[in-house]
Design a protein around this motif. Structure first.
Motif, short mmCIF file in Angstrom:
data_model
loop_
_atom_site.label_atom_id
_atom_site.label_comp_id
_atom_site.label_asym_id
_atom_site.label_seq_id
_atom_site.Cartn_x
_atom_site.Cartn_y
_atom_site.Cartn_z
N ASP A 268 0.86 -1.17 0.00
CA ASP A 268 0.00 0.00 0.00
C ASP A 268 0.91 1.23 0.00
OD1 ASP A 268 -1.54 2.28 1.28
OD2 ASP A 268 -3.12 0.76 1.17
N PRO A 269 0.62 2.24 -0.82
CA PRO A 269 1.48 3.43 -0.82
C PRO A 269 1.53 4.15 0.52
CG PRO A 269 -0.40 3.72 -2.30
CD PRO A 269 -0.46 2.33 -1.80
N HIS A 270 0.56 3.88 1.39
CA HIS A 270 0.56 4.52 2.71
C HIS A 270 1.21 3.66 3.79
CE1 HIS A 270 -1.81 7.83 1.25
NE2 HIS A 270 -2.64 6.98 0.68
N ALA B 122 5.48 4.55 1.94
CA ALA B 122 5.52 6.02 2.10
C ALA B 122 6.96 6.53 2.13
CB ALA B 122 4.78 6.42 3.37
N PRO C 152 -0.82 12.81 -5.45
CA PRO C 152 -0.87 11.72 -4.47
C PRO C 152 -0.83 10.35 -5.15
CG PRO C 152 -3.01 12.78 -4.66
CD PRO C 152 -2.05 13.58 -5.50
N SER C 153 -0.51 9.35 -4.38
CA SER C 153 -0.36 7.99 -4.90
C SER C 153 -1.50 7.07 -4.47
CB SER C 153 0.98 7.42 -4.43
OG SER C 153 2.04 8.21 -4.91
N ASP C 154 -2.62 7.64 -4.07
CA ASP C 154 -3.76 6.85 -3.59
C ASP C 154 -4.28 5.86 -4.62
OD1 ASP C 154 -3.64 8.23 -1.18
OD2 ASP C 154 -5.14 9.70 -1.81
N HIS C 155 -4.17 6.18 -5.91
CA HIS C 155 -4.68 5.32 -6.97
C HIS C 155 -3.87 4.04 -7.14
CE1 HIS C 155 -1.71 8.07 -8.64
NE2 HIS C 155 -1.45 7.16 -9.54
N ARG D 26 -3.54 1.38 -5.48
CA ARG D 26 -4.01 0.30 -4.61
C ARG D 26 -5.42 -0.07 -5.05
NH1 ARG D 26 -4.72 3.53 1.10
NH2 ARG D 26 -5.85 5.28 0.24
N ARG E 250 -0.85 2.42 -12.73
CA ARG E 250 -2.18 2.99 -12.54
C ARG E 250 -3.05 2.46 -13.67
NH1 ARG E 250 -4.95 7.70 -14.49
NH2 ARG E 250 -3.17 8.23 -15.77
#
Length: 169
Positions: free
Chosen positions: A13-15, A20, A52-55, A57, A79
């Motif tokens: 996960d990017p988070h 991160a 942001p990198s939310d996409h 996942r 992506r």
């Protein structure tokens, strides 16, 4: 001198903590290259907020972490932009693993995961100043295509058709 450890790859996960951390290094690197000097922490943070990198996942895509032993030393993401089409993004390797075939290995891993997820075309943009990356993509079979983005940071547009897994539709 002992030979380097083999690199391993892991979808994260990017988070996540390691995800991160390596994304901060990615942004610091691309911002610094853009300005021709080390990026400030504020510039890096602003770039991360702007893009942001939310996409990367779930159904939106994935982020792969590159490990050298336990150390996170790079990343790369895909992506999903439409059915069967993915876009390479967040490609980064720490200087300590550059020159070890790490870029080609990371691309191969991203392509293999993409194929398993039904992606048939991978595309990407690359800035003019990222000469090493552009060379790697071209050597790896990515060919120039028509522009598909209006990003001010996109100087080259490349794509590659992936070979589906045997027996896949």
């Amino acid at each position: 001198m002992p030979s380097p450890r083999p690199l391993t790859f892991e979808i994260v996960d990017p988070h996540s903590e390691d995800g991160a951390r390596v994304l901060v290094r990615y942004y610091a690197d691309i911002v610094g290259r853009y300005w021709g000097r080390a990026a400030t922490p504020a510039e890096t943070e602003n770039a991360m907020l702007d893009e942001p990198s939310d996409h990367l996942r779930g159904d939106g895509g994935f982020l792969v972490l590159v490990r050298d032993g336990a150390d996170a030393v790079g990343c790369g993401g895909v992506r999903i932009v439409e059915p069967h089409v993915g876009e390479l993004t967040r490609i980064y390797l720490d200087p300590v693993v550059r020159g070890r075939g790490a870029g080609r290995a990371l691309l191969s891993e991203l392509e293999a995961i993409s194929i398993r997820r039904g992606i048939r075309t991978l595309r990407l943009t690359v800035r003019q100043d990222l000469v090493e990356a552009h060379g790697l993509y071209r050597r790896s079979g990515y060919e120039p295509v028509e522009a598909f983005s209006t990003s001010p940071y996109a100087d080259h547009f490349l794509a590659k058709e992936l070979e589906p897994l045997e027996g896949a539709p």
